[in-house]
Scaffold this motif. Sequence first.
Motif, short mmCIF file in Angstrom:
data_model
loop_
_atom_site.label_atom_id
_atom_site.label_comp_id
_atom_site.label_asym_id
_atom_site.label_seq_id
_atom_site.Cartn_x
_atom_site.Cartn_y
_atom_site.Cartn_z
N VAL A 1 0.83 -1.21 0.00
CA VAL A 1 0.00 0.00 0.00
C VAL A 1 0.86 1.26 0.00
CG1 VAL A 1 -1.77 1.30 1.25
CG2 VAL A 1 -1.86 -1.21 1.21
N ASP A 2 0.78 2.01 -1.11
CA ASP A 2 1.43 3.32 -1.22
C ASP A 2 2.90 3.26 -0.79
OD1 ASP A 2 1.46 5.94 -1.93
OD2 ASP A 2 0.50 6.69 -0.11
N ALA A 3 3.62 2.26 -1.27
CA ALA A 3 5.01 2.05 -0.85
C ALA A 3 5.89 1.79 -2.06
CB ALA A 3 5.09 0.87 0.12
N ALA A 4 7.16 2.17 -1.93
CA ALA A 4 8.15 1.91 -2.98
C ALA A 4 8.66 0.48 -2.81
CB ALA A 4 9.28 2.92 -2.89
N ASP A 5 7.78 -0.47 -3.06
CA ASP A 5 8.10 -1.88 -2.84
C ASP A 5 7.32 -2.73 -3.84
OD1 ASP A 5 9.26 -4.10 -1.30
OD2 ASP A 5 7.18 -4.47 -0.73
N SER A 6 8.00 -3.70 -4.44
CA SER A 6 7.39 -4.54 -5.47
C SER A 6 7.09 -5.96 -5.00
CB SER A 6 8.31 -4.62 -6.70
OG SER A 6 8.61 -3.33 -7.20
N SER A 7 7.12 -6.20 -3.71
CA SER A 7 6.95 -7.55 -3.17
C SER A 7 5.68 -8.21 -3.70
CB SER A 7 6.93 -7.51 -1.64
OG SER A 7 8.16 -7.02 -1.15
N ALA A 8 5.79 -9.51 -3.99
CA ALA A 8 4.68 -10.24 -4.60
C ALA A 8 3.78 -10.92 -3.58
CB ALA A 8 5.22 -11.27 -5.58
N GLY A 9 4.21 -11.03 -2.33
CA GLY A 9 3.37 -11.65 -1.31
C GLY A 9 3.01 -13.09 -1.65
N LYS A 10 1.72 -13.42 -1.56
CA LYS A 10 1.27 -14.80 -1.81
C LYS A 10 1.50 -15.24 -3.25
CE LYS A 10 -2.37 -14.99 1.75
NZ LYS A 10 -2.57 -13.57 2.13
N PHE A 11 1.71 -14.31 -4.18
CA PHE A 11 1.99 -14.69 -5.56
C PHE A 11 3.41 -15.25 -5.72
CE2 PHE A 11 -1.38 -11.42 -6.02
CZ PHE A 11 -2.37 -12.25 -6.55
N TRP A 12 4.22 -15.16 -4.69
CA TRP A 12 5.52 -15.83 -4.67
C TRP A 12 5.36 -17.34 -4.51
CZ3 TRP A 12 7.77 -11.59 -1.08
CH2 TRP A 12 8.64 -10.75 -1.80
N GLN A 13 4.28 -17.75 -3.89
CA GLN A 13 4.11 -19.15 -3.52
C GLN A 13 3.68 -20.01 -4.71
OE1 GLN A 13 1.13 -18.52 -0.45
NE2 GLN A 13 2.66 -18.75 1.17
N PRO A 14 4.16 -21.25 -4.79
CA PRO A 14 3.69 -22.16 -5.83
C PRO A 14 2.17 -22.35 -5.74
CG PRO A 14 5.67 -23.02 -4.81
CD PRO A 14 5.25 -21.83 -3.99
N GLY A 15 1.50 -22.16 -6.86
CA GLY A 15 0.03 -22.28 -6.89
C GLY A 15 -0.70 -21.07 -6.34
N GLY A 16 0.02 -20.03 -5.96
CA GLY A 16 -0.62 -18.85 -5.38
C GLY A 16 -1.56 -18.16 -6.36
N PHE A 17 -1.13 -18.01 -7.60
CA PHE A 17 -1.97 -17.35 -8.60
C PHE A 17 -3.20 -18.20 -8.92
CE2 PHE A 17 -2.71 -15.93 -13.12
CZ PHE A 17 -3.15 -14.66 -12.79
N LYS A 18 -3.03 -19.51 -8.93
CA LYS A 18 -4.16 -20.41 -9.17
C LYS A 18 -5.20 -20.29 -8.08
CE LYS A 18 -5.24 -25.29 -10.03
NZ LYS A 18 -4.65 -26.65 -10.18
N ARG A 19 -4.77 -20.23 -6.83
CA ARG A 19 -5.71 -20.09 -5.72
C ARG A 19 -6.44 -18.74 -5.80
NH1 ARG A 19 -1.43 -22.92 -3.25
NH2 ARG A 19 -0.37 -21.00 -2.61
N PHE A 20 -5.71 -17.72 -6.20
CA PHE A 20 -6.32 -16.39 -6.34
C PHE A 20 -7.42 -16.41 -7.40
CE2 PHE A 20 -6.32 -12.31 -8.66
CZ PHE A 20 -6.78 -11.48 -7.66
N MET A 21 -7.16 -17.02 -8.53
CA MET A 21 -8.15 -17.05 -9.60
C MET A 21 -9.34 -17.93 -9.23
SD MET A 21 -6.96 -14.90 -11.68
CE MET A 21 -8.31 -15.10 -12.84
#
Length: 436
Positions: free
Chosen positions: A252-272
Amino acid sequence: MAGAAPKLRADDRADRTMSGRHDRALRAALISVMVPLSLTLVQCGKAPDPAANSQANVQVVAKTNSQSSNARLASGDTFEDRFPAPQFRERFPSASESFLQRQMSDFSPKRAVQSQPEQASYKVASLEPQVPYKRPAREDLTTLVSMKSSAFPYFGNNPASDAPFLNISKGDRRGHRSYSGRVYWQDETYSDSRVLVHVPEHFDLRKPGVIVVFFHGNGATLERDVRDRQMVPKQVTDSGANAILLAPQMAVDAADSSAGKFWQPGGFKRFMAESADHLARLTGDPNSARAFANMPIVIVGYSGGFLPTAWSLEVGGISDRVRGVVLLDAVYGEMDKFASWIESHRSGFFVSAYTRHTARRDRELMSMLRQKGISVAEDMDGPLRPGSVVFVETGEGITHRDYVTRAWTRDPLKDVLVKMAATPSLALTRVASTNP
């Protein structure tokens, strides 16, 4: 003897007088009977007189009504008693009465999901022989939805160092020290699990569609930047493409590109998968979750959004559903992940537009692809086809901050979606068209 004769004559005269009177009375009686009869017989050969009949009928009805009225008055049961006139309240009850009042909106057509064919016809008497079916009008839907599978909060490791992401603490407070050395606290920067969901008014689940996932850059919020400044939802709607937008809140409103849960294997699949359930409820048909769960995906990464984009392609678990990747001045690293996806997904497309800030890395990625034998175009003038790989350098005067609304053209995301929708061979809708 002589005196008897006059008396007889007088009696005879009296008898004759009485007999004459009787005859006259009899003749008068006969005349009084015969005259009406003769008139009646005369009338048998003539047309009836309406006025006379009407007057006679009125007299008969009046007499009958008078007699009936007298009888009802005597019994206390009048016409009004047995058949009272309807009162206004009985025809139009008030809101407090039991009868449900209807509004015009109650009779407007309701939205049908997967029930009416696009060109079904209905016959309307006295108007037109055929009236084509029209979907009920509705407005754009833009809302924020909290999702467990969104990027944050995140309590795992940073894959770049294999160390805990929250790598600093102060009392009970935990935070993350970024590459620049600045500390961002978890409760302020990495706790927003909301996702901006946008469904254009023209979106139709019965038609092939696509889900656009937008990863915003550094120093951004969903409302202030993604919605209002970068106008991402508006670009999706204005494109006319049958597309839905998902934009998770990153740092949030930060100079940071961290991916959070999207770093995790299958994270994007769970999100979708979670997004499909929310989209089904938001669009009014819980049974449509399966259609959303199989719909093709286009990922758009702006600036610092390159990191969640690259990891979603690499370990997200559903890279085959991703039919397009668009990077807006965003190649700051992870070139090997982008090159690998492009090489193994030749039915999709890849577009990277860049300023001088990322020019060196974009050229390095182009070189990597050419070494793999992949053709690269360097303008957006041609059609967007399956397997298209396009790099576009934008000139001076185009700023990084405004890149989502002004790159090689105004509203570049809209331009990509227009080109995508106008290319039948782009195979972006095969999954969606077979599953609903």
